[in-house]
Write a protein that holds these residues in place. Structure first.
Motif, PDB file in Angstrom:
ATOM      1  N   PHE A   1       1.071  -1.192   0.067  1.00  0.00           N
ATOM      2  CA  PHE A   1      -0.269  -0.026   0.233  1.00  0.00           C
ATOM      3  C   PHE A   1       0.614   1.344  -0.311  1.00  0.00           C
ATOM      4  CE2 PHE A   1      -2.644   3.106   2.125  1.00  0.00           C
ATOM      5  CZ  PHE A   1      -3.638   3.478   1.401  1.00  0.00           C
ATOM      6  N   GLN A   2       2.331   1.389   0.865  1.00  0.00           N
ATOM      7  CA  GLN A   2       2.769   2.897   0.906  1.00  0.00           C
ATOM      8  C   GLN A   2       3.708   2.816  -0.463  1.00  0.00           C
ATOM      9  OE1 GLN A   2       3.429   4.820   3.316  1.00  0.00           O
ATOM     10  NE2 GLN A   2       1.433   3.233   4.682  1.00  0.00           N
ATOM     11  N   ILE A   3       4.129   1.481  -1.095  1.00  0.00           N
ATOM     12  CA  ILE A   3       4.149   2.309  -2.071  1.00  0.00           C
ATOM     13  C   ILE A   3       3.691   2.141  -3.423  1.00  0.00           C
ATOM     14  CG2 ILE A   3       5.652   0.250  -4.263  1.00  0.00           C
ATOM     15  CD1 ILE A   3       6.968  -1.758  -2.520  1.00  0.00           C
ATOM     16  N   VAL A   4       2.634   2.064  -3.273  1.00  0.00           N
ATOM     17  CA  VAL A   4       1.656   2.764  -4.194  1.00  0.00           C
ATOM     18  C   VAL A   4       0.946   4.150  -4.126  1.00  0.00           C
ATOM     19  CG1 VAL A   4      -1.117   2.240  -5.532  1.00  0.00           C
ATOM     20  CG2 VAL A   4       0.843   0.235  -4.952  1.00  0.00           C
ATOM     21  N   ILE A   5       0.872   4.308  -2.331  1.00  0.00           N
ATOM     22  CA  ILE A   5       0.453   5.656  -2.650  1.00  0.00           C
ATOM     23  C   ILE A   5       1.980   6.173  -2.795  1.00  0.00           C
ATOM     24  CG2 ILE A   5       0.981   7.404  -0.628  1.00  0.00           C
ATOM     25  CD1 ILE A   5      -1.162   4.945   0.141  1.00  0.00           C
ATOM     26  N   ARG A   6       3.666   6.005  -2.431  1.00  0.00           N
ATOM     27  CA  ARG A   6       4.420   7.078  -3.163  1.00  0.00           C
ATOM     28  C   ARG A   6       4.490   6.800  -4.755  1.00  0.00           C
ATOM     29  NH1 ARG A   6       8.873   4.623   0.691  1.00  0.00           N
ATOM     30  NH2 ARG A   6       8.270   5.646   2.779  1.00  0.00           N
ATOM     31  N   LYS A   7       4.652   5.847  -5.535  1.00  0.00           N
ATOM     32  CA  LYS A   7       4.698   6.040  -6.634  1.00  0.00           C
ATOM     33  C   LYS A   7       2.827   7.060  -7.580  1.00  0.00           C
ATOM     34  CE  LYS A   7       6.408   1.596  -8.298  1.00  0.00           C
ATOM     35  NZ  LYS A   7       5.961   0.368  -8.789  1.00  0.00           N
ATOM     36  N   GLN A   8       2.318   6.971  -6.882  1.00  0.00           N
ATOM     37  CA  GLN A   8       1.311   7.988  -7.313  1.00  0.00           C
ATOM     38  C   GLN A   8       1.102   9.063  -7.152  1.00  0.00           C
ATOM     39  OE1 GLN A   8      -2.311   6.805  -5.341  1.00  0.00           O
ATOM     40  NE2 GLN A   8      -2.611   5.416  -7.385  1.00  0.00           N
ATOM     41  N   ASP A   9       1.974   9.619  -5.555  1.00  0.00           N
ATOM     42  CA  ASP A   9       3.274  11.042  -5.389  1.00  0.00           C
ATOM     43  C   ASP A   9       4.006  11.270  -6.332  1.00  0.00           C
ATOM     44  OD1 ASP A   9       0.999  10.668  -3.255  1.00  0.00           O
ATOM     45  OD2 ASP A   9       2.860  10.192  -2.177  1.00  0.00           O
TER      46      ASP A   9
END
Length: 608
Positions: free
Chosen positions: A38-46
């Motif tokens: 979940f953290q990886i996906v959020i960082r990519k979107q940011d």
């Protein structure tokens, strides 16, 4: 109750957890893995959202510490010039155009269509971002020149071949300039029109209106074919500069489905020019030649409201004012058009000069001394030869005419043929009737003699020139009306001949047998020369390339008119027999063979 039993019961949940500890560990591990994903996906979107908001130059500064120069989009990578020429005019124009393109710092290549294989290389222009310029001439019967014959044949077949399709050359940018002669009305610039049409039918994009060069100086829009080319070249260079910037034409209100194609950079594939709203834009092989409107033509500056849009009642007054304004402008324009037509009719009486500035410059370079608006005189090479004490032409051998006292002139530079063997490089105008200004014969004869004497004076003191012949050459005794063109076209030819005879100057008139009425009306002439260049209708058409459609009948009627003017046919036959015997004797002694079957000299001697 046993105490040990109570202890065991109390601790039974802990024992159960200990026994099932594996499942507990597994649950914790699975949850932790989900949190990491979940953290990886959020960082990519940011990161993606930051890349959208931060300019590329700032990213380069943050990552590498320096700013990379922005890449410039290339709309035109170069220009390719293709030419199909027979006499060298199209080749010369291609060189001039290449020099103009080079001044824009664009790479340019010149290609002879004779050496170009369209089957292998033409499709490469779809993705090359080159602008292809085609300079093609129209030859006999509206056919292409020999060098462009295969290219035109390939284009014609490809445009109607379903295997190529209507998008085969989509993306290719081209412009066409045709070379022709409006005197051939039915075939004027036919090759240029066909090349333009066939390229368009294959999906290529025409960047500017087709240019049409006219060899007929009378009907040429700019006075000569060179001037026509210069005007087209200026438009081509201007259009090329606009294409390099990626500019398109302004919107004309004809956009389909609400999309403004003029603002889209990738709209080269659409055919430029307005189209009716009820007509589907199709590239059909059977449709007529495309309209000459292109992307260089300006649209109206004011945008009209769509009929389907909602109109406010308060705006009705403005709309009515706009309609009335357009109506007044239309009426004013129609009035100006009618005034222009009336002016054109009044100017028709003031006919145009046969010798245009460009033609004057070309003929002057060739050694002509031009007289008035349609006549000229030139020094013959046999005149120069006899001034030096050498031999003269055949008229001296046969008739005793002294070449150094002979003046070669013409009262009409125009001709009704464009013979393939013409040694005048087809610089003279052509026409089927007299439609130019007309100078008086007295002025023509006076200036012709003066110009001839001035050219003779230039030989004074030249090594080899005999003094007695120089003095004799200042007095004209014979006039050869055979310089160039068709002298018999001159409406006052009989008055001109009469003036020659009054000045004790013998006359020698040459005609190409296309004006039988003029031959019948011709007054007595010392010698009349009819040129017979072929023996059949087909060969005469191929060799002389006449402008008249009934050229063969005119040719036969000219010979009949000539026969009617001969008073003693038996004397003429005797003369021809004697001339043939002299010619054979001369050829035998000189051991040289001269094939003279292409022309027959018919001479009529008039006692003066």
């Amino acid at each position: 109750m046993d105490p040990s039993l109570n202890t065991w019961d109390f601790s039974s949940p802990l024992i159960s957890l200990w026994i099932n500890r594996f499942y507990i560990y597994l649950g914790f591990a699975f949850g932790f893995s989900l949190w990491i994903c979940f953290q990886i996906v959020i960082r990519k979107q940011d990161k993606k959202s930051q890349e959208k908001t931060v300019p590329k130059a700032s990213q380069d500064l943050m990552t590498t510490g320096c700013q990379s120069p922005p890449k410039k989009e290339i709309f035109v990578s170069g220009v390719k010039i293709f030419y199909g020429s027979q006499t060298g005019t199209a080749k010369k124009f291609a060189t001039i155009l290449a020099e103009a393109v080079t001044s824009l710092e664009l790479p340019v290549a010149i290609t002879d269509l004779k050496e170009y294989d369209p089957d292998d290389h033409l499709v490469e222009e779809v993705t090359s971002k080159n602008v292809c310029a085609f300079l093609v001439a129209t030859y006999t019967d509206g056919r292409p020149t020999e060098s462009a014959e295969w290219f035109c044949k390939w284009l014609e077949e490809a445009s109607s071949d379903f295997r190529f399709g209507k998008t085969y050359l989509k993306g290719m940018k081209y412009a066409v300039f045709g070379l022709g002669n409006s005197a051939y009305v039915s075939h004027f610039n036919k090759v240029g029109k066909n090349v333009d049409k066939w390229l368009w039918m294959l999906g290529a994009h025409r960047v500017m209106t087709r240019g049409e060069g006219d060899c007929d100086v009378v009907k040429s829009k700019h006075g000569s074919i060179e001037a026509d080319f210069r005007a087209w070249k200026a438009k081509f260079i201007s259009r090329l500069q606009a294409l390099r910037k990626g500019e398109k034409k302004s919107c004309g209100g004809n956009c389909k489905k609400g999309k403004c194609e003029s603002n889209q950079r990738g709209s080269e594939g659409t055919e430029p020019g307005p189209h009716p709203p009820d007509r589907v834009h199709q590239r059909d092989a059977e449709e007529e030649e495309p309209v000459g409107s292109t992307s260089e033509e300006e649209s109206g500056s004011e945008d009209h409201q769509s009929l389907n849009s909602v109109i406010d009642v308060e705006d009705l007054g403005k709309i009515m004012d706009h309609v009335k304004k357009e109506k007044r402008e239309k009426e004013q324009q129609e009035g100006e058009t009618s005034a222009f037509r009336s002016t054109a009719k009044s100017d028709a009486s003031e006919r145009r000069a046969m010798i245009s500035p460009a033609l004057r410059e070309a003929l002057t370079k060739q050694g002509y001394q031009l007289i008035g608006s349609h006549s000229g005189v030139k020094l013959c090479r046999w005149t120069k030869s006899m001034l030096r004490g050498r031999g003269g032409c055949y008229k001296h051998t046969f008739y005793g005419i002294e070449s150094h006292r002979c003046m070669e002139t013409t009262p009409s530079l125009a001709c009704a043929n464009k013979c393939v063997f013409c040694w005048r490089h087809h610089t003279n105008p052509v026409g089927t009737e007299w439609r130019w200004k007309m100078d008086q014969p007295e002025m023509i004869l006076k200036e012709a003699i003066e110009n001839h004497q001035n050219m003779i004076k230039q030989f004074k003191g030249v090594p080899g020139v005999k003094e007695e012949r120089f003095e004799e050459g200042m007095t004209v005794k014979h006039c050869a009306l055979s310089l160039v063109g068709e002298p018999i076209m001159y409406p006052e030819i009989n008055r001109f001949l009469k003036l020659l005879h009054e000045c004790r100057i013998s006359s020698f008139l040459v005609t190409n047998a296309q004006f039988p009425v003029e031959i019948r009306n011709l007054k007595p002439v010392t010698q009349l020369y009819v040129s017979v260049d072929a023996s059949t209708k087909e060969s005469l058409k191929k060799i002389d390339r006449p402008l008249f459609k009934d050229f063969w009948q005119r040719f036969l009627d000219s010979l009949k008119a000539l026969a009617a003017k001969i008073p003693h046919m038996s004397d003429l036959i005797w003369y021809f027999s004697f001339s043939f015997w002299l010619t054979s004797l001369r050829m035998t002694f000189s051991r040289s063979i001269h094939v003279a079957a292409n022309s027959i000299m018919l001479s009529v001697f008039i006692a003066e």
